[in-house]
Design an enzyme around this catalytic site. Structure first.
Site, PDB file in Angstrom:
ATOM      1  N   ASP A  72       1.236  -0.690   1.287  1.00  0.00           N
ATOM      2  CA  ASP A  72       0.922   0.713   1.022  1.00  0.00           C
ATOM      3  C   ASP A  72       0.164   1.208   2.248  1.00  0.00           C
ATOM      4  O   ASP A  72      -1.012   0.894   2.427  1.00  0.00           O
ATOM      5  CB  ASP A  72       0.044   0.825  -0.239  1.00  0.00           C
ATOM      6  CG  ASP A  72      -0.457   2.242  -0.481  1.00  0.00           C
ATOM      7  OD1 ASP A  72      -0.570   3.037   0.472  1.00  0.00           O
ATOM      8  OD2 ASP A  72      -0.751   2.570  -1.642  1.00  0.00           O
ATOM      9  N   TRP A  97      -5.244  -7.250   1.155  1.00  0.00           N
ATOM     10  CA  TRP A  97      -4.432  -7.308  -0.052  1.00  0.00           C
ATOM     11  C   TRP A  97      -3.340  -8.331   0.215  1.00  0.00           C
ATOM     12  O   TRP A  97      -2.692  -8.304   1.266  1.00  0.00           O
ATOM     13  CB  TRP A  97      -3.881  -5.906  -0.306  1.00  0.00           C
ATOM     14  CG  TRP A  97      -2.618  -5.742  -1.085  1.00  0.00           C
ATOM     15  CD1 TRP A  97      -1.398  -5.411  -0.578  1.00  0.00           C
ATOM     16  CD2 TRP A  97      -2.453  -5.845  -2.504  1.00  0.00           C
ATOM     17  NE1 TRP A  97      -0.487  -5.298  -1.596  1.00  0.00           N
ATOM     18  CE2 TRP A  97      -1.106  -5.559  -2.794  1.00  0.00           C
ATOM     19  CE3 TRP A  97      -3.316  -6.149  -3.559  1.00  0.00           C
ATOM     20  CZ2 TRP A  97      -0.593  -5.567  -4.077  1.00  0.00           C
ATOM     21  CZ3 TRP A  97      -2.809  -6.160  -4.840  1.00  0.00           C
ATOM     22  CH2 TRP A  97      -1.463  -5.875  -5.096  1.00  0.00           C
ATOM     23  N   ASP A 116      -5.574  -3.905   6.925  1.00  0.00           N
ATOM     24  CA  ASP A 116      -5.597  -2.581   7.546  1.00  0.00           C
ATOM     25  C   ASP A 116      -6.184  -2.703   8.948  1.00  0.00           C
ATOM     26  O   ASP A 116      -7.010  -3.582   9.220  1.00  0.00           O
ATOM     27  CB  ASP A 116      -6.448  -1.616   6.706  1.00  0.00           C
ATOM     28  CG  ASP A 116      -5.762  -1.266   5.393  1.00  0.00           C
ATOM     29  OD1 ASP A 116      -4.535  -1.480   5.290  1.00  0.00           O
ATOM     30  OD2 ASP A 116      -6.452  -0.787   4.469  1.00  0.00           O
ATOM     31  N   ASN A 144      -3.351  -2.190  -4.369  1.00  0.00           N
ATOM     32  CA  ASN A 144      -3.223  -2.111  -2.911  1.00  0.00           C
ATOM     33  C   ASN A 144      -3.582  -0.734  -2.361  1.00  0.00           C
ATOM     34  O   ASN A 144      -3.616  -0.538  -1.161  1.00  0.00           O
ATOM     35  CB  ASN A 144      -1.820  -2.528  -2.461  1.00  0.00           C
ATOM     36  CG  ASN A 144      -0.768  -1.501  -2.823  1.00  0.00           C
ATOM     37  OD1 ASN A 144      -1.052  -0.534  -3.504  1.00  0.00           O
ATOM     38  ND2 ASN A 144       0.459  -1.744  -2.388  1.00  0.00           N
ATOM     39  N   ASP A 145      -3.859   0.229  -3.260  1.00  0.00           N
ATOM     40  CA  ASP A 145      -4.202   1.577  -2.803  1.00  0.00           C
ATOM     41  C   ASP A 145      -5.690   1.634  -2.468  1.00  0.00           C
ATOM     42  O   ASP A 145      -6.450   2.414  -3.046  1.00  0.00           O
ATOM     43  CB  ASP A 145      -3.834   2.592  -3.899  1.00  0.00           C
ATOM     44  CG  ASP A 145      -3.867   4.014  -3.364  1.00  0.00           C
ATOM     45  OD1 ASP A 145      -3.857   4.185  -2.124  1.00  0.00           O
ATOM     46  OD2 ASP A 145      -3.922   4.949  -4.183  1.00  0.00           O
ATOM     47  N   VAL A 146      -6.086   0.787  -1.559  1.00  0.00           N
ATOM     48  CA  VAL A 146      -7.507   0.632  -1.223  1.00  0.00           C
ATOM     49  C   VAL A 146      -7.627   0.650   0.299  1.00  0.00           C
ATOM     50  O   VAL A 146      -6.783   0.085   0.998  1.00  0.00           O
ATOM     51  CB  VAL A 146      -8.031  -0.739  -1.750  1.00  0.00           C
ATOM     52  CG1 VAL A 146      -9.446  -1.002  -1.274  1.00  0.00           C
ATOM     53  CG2 VAL A 146      -7.951  -0.806  -3.263  1.00  0.00           C
TER      54      VAL A 146
HETATM   55  N1  ABN Z   1      -4.535  -0.178   2.466  1.00  0.00           N
HETATM   56  C1  ABN Z   1      -3.967   1.045   2.871  1.00  0.00           C
HETATM   57  C2  ABN Z   1      -4.770   2.211   2.440  1.00  0.00           C
HETATM   58  C3  ABN Z   1      -5.705   2.744   3.313  1.00  0.00           C
HETATM   59  C4  ABN Z   1      -6.452   3.837   2.945  1.00  0.00           C
HETATM   60  C5  ABN Z   1      -6.293   4.377   1.686  1.00  0.00           C
HETATM   61  C6  ABN Z   1      -5.350   3.852   0.819  1.00  0.00           C
HETATM   62  C7  ABN Z   1      -4.580   2.770   1.189  1.00  0.00           C
END
Ligand code: ABN
Length: 172
Positions: A72, A97, A116, A144-146
């Site tokens: 993501d 992730w 990232d 994974n949306d982090v």
């Molecule tokens: N891990 C990708 C991501 C980065 C920033 C915000 C959401 C997802």
């Protein structure tokens, strides 16, 4: 002093030197310095990361590339980096992730780390959201949306994401 006495004296001095505290500490110091340099040596850390091109099909700039099954983010391969390395001027996030993707070339499952790259504003090229196995963010360890850059003490700004091979399933 007789030759025998001189020989005996040399032997005694030699034994005393080799069993002295100073000799022991010098050897210990050499061993410690050597051991601390060992992790810096340019050795191949993971055999699994070195795949020949025929065993690594597809384009890392294409969202359908097999390693991106659970990604993501913006593909670093479109942003000056590669599928497994950050663009120059950005830094790899220390937390990540993890996904498992099937490589169509050999039919095996590979453990993929989606780190990232941090320190420059969002790349905004090749956005790719495959999200296999993703769970809502309230299940933090499975989402994974982090922004994994938030674990970086240096810089929280997100640039793009990589997909590095960490390992491969064992032969059954
Ligand atoms: N891990 C990708 C991501 C980065 C920033 C915000 C959401 C997802």
């Amino acid at each position: 002093m007789s030759r025998f006495d001189k020989w005996l004296e040399r032997r005694a001095r030699n034994i005393a030197r080799k069993t002295s505290r100073r000799f022991f500490l010098a050897k210990l110091g050499t061993a410690l310095v050597g051991a601390s340099a060992y992790p810096l040596l340019p050795i191949a850390r993971s055999q699994a990361t070195a795949l020949a091109s025929e065993a690594d099909p597809g384009s890392p700039e294409d969202c359908e590339y097999w390693r991106y099954c659970a990604i993501d983010g913006f593909l670093c391969a479109c942003c000056g980096g590669t599928a497994s390395s950050c663009p120059p001027g950005t830094a790899l996030s220390p937390i990540t992730w993890i996904g498992t993707c099937r490589n169509p070339a050999d039919g095996k499952n590979y453990i993929i780390s989606y780190n990232d790259c941090c320190g420059q504003s969002a790349c905004r090229r090749c956005q790719c959201m495959r999200n296999e196995g993703d769970k809502p963010v309230y299940l933090t360890s499975q989402a994974n949306d982090v922004n994994w850059c938030s674990g970086s003490s240096a810089d929280m700004v997100y640039n793009c994401s990589i997909a590095a091979i960490m390992g491969v399933e064992d032969e059954a």
